[in-house]
Design a protein around this motif. Sequence first.
Motif: not given
Length: 429
Positions: A331, A333, A336, A338-339, A341, A343
């Motif tokens: 991940v 920060p 895109r 990183a957010s 669904p 994961q």
Amino acid sequence: MHVKFYTLGCKVNQYETDEMAQALTRAGFCVTENDKDAQVFVVNSCSVTAESDRKTRQTVRRLKRNFPDSTVVLTGCMPQAFPEKARALDAADVVLGNRTNGCLFEALQAFLQTRTRQFHVVAHRAGEPFCGGPIAHVTGRTRANLKIEDGCDRFCAYCIIPYARGRVRSKPVDVIREESETLARAGYRELVLVGINLSAYGKDTGESFADAVAAAASPDAVARVRLGSLEPDHLTDELLRRLAKIQKLCGQFHISLQSGCTRTLERMNRHYTADEYAALCTALRQRFPGCTLTTDMMVGFPGETEADFLESVAFAQRIGFEKIHVFPYSVRPGTRAASFPGQLGKAEKERRAAVLLETAKRLRDRFFASQVGKTVEVLCEQKARDGACFGYTANYTPVRFTGGAAKPGDLVSVRLDGVGADCCEGEAR
């Protein structure tokens, strides 16, 4: 005054460290490899992952803790991508971004005279020219990196690098030719062309990547030109046709893949399908007989199902890569992905990495076995105390060999007669 460089990350960072070392040497500094001799430390940072940032912070703090009277400089991608985080790292006396590392001497001089912290991070801007270089010498290597491109316009969903490096910028062909000649005079037989998005060379200027490669290969004393990592969708049939005419070009192509599943590639915002990538591999092997194809593959990207993963593994087997760099998705920060669904947990990503690594090892072993019996030309890079030498062929086969009187930098004909520990073994002819 003595300066010690710490270089984190890619070959572009290695090149830029050589640039900074050259500038400081011309200004009267002495570059040292011994921490205890250094009054100045320069940390050239990588920011490709959050772990890279952690290592940068750790290195800066350790140096200031162990050598409190020293001057610690932080530069590179981490402060460029995250200037406020770099500003908060108070163990760094001087902070520069990769756009301003050409001002290293002036910033150092200002700090040493005033003892006032220097912070000079300037954002990249669209249309800015290529800057930096040329260099005349590289540190501790028989091959020389030659940076010809900077920046990336791709914005892959998992990647922070366009924010750290700005848009594509290309070094002029005539400057590449001059720098190649300088490095050839310094004794480097092999040049490795590097960039952030190397095969995007010329997108900003209209110059051809093939012209850049030909310019690097032009000095008689240069025996080989090798390419760094390439993006598959830039490699057109016309470009391959032109590259195939450059006899000094090494037949080793590191073509970034990331996933062999088209659905995953789409979520990653990559610009090709698995079938298009496979067609490129076929074209490369036709144009460059005996070439090797190496790649990077990511596992555990958000939303990657078990079926997607197995499809990617099967694709690697189908292509038959000679080497694969495998890494689990991390991940990052600011990106895109990183957010996104879906994961995956650390344990699952590590399991998938282990499966793909085993596939990669089988392919690697098969490749080494296929080389036995061939006579190849090896660039000697190291010589051990027992007299054995180590180096690489044009297609980047690692070779340990005995016999003859080779020294680092020599090109040696070697008969391959076996397979050792992650290399072929042979005897100089």
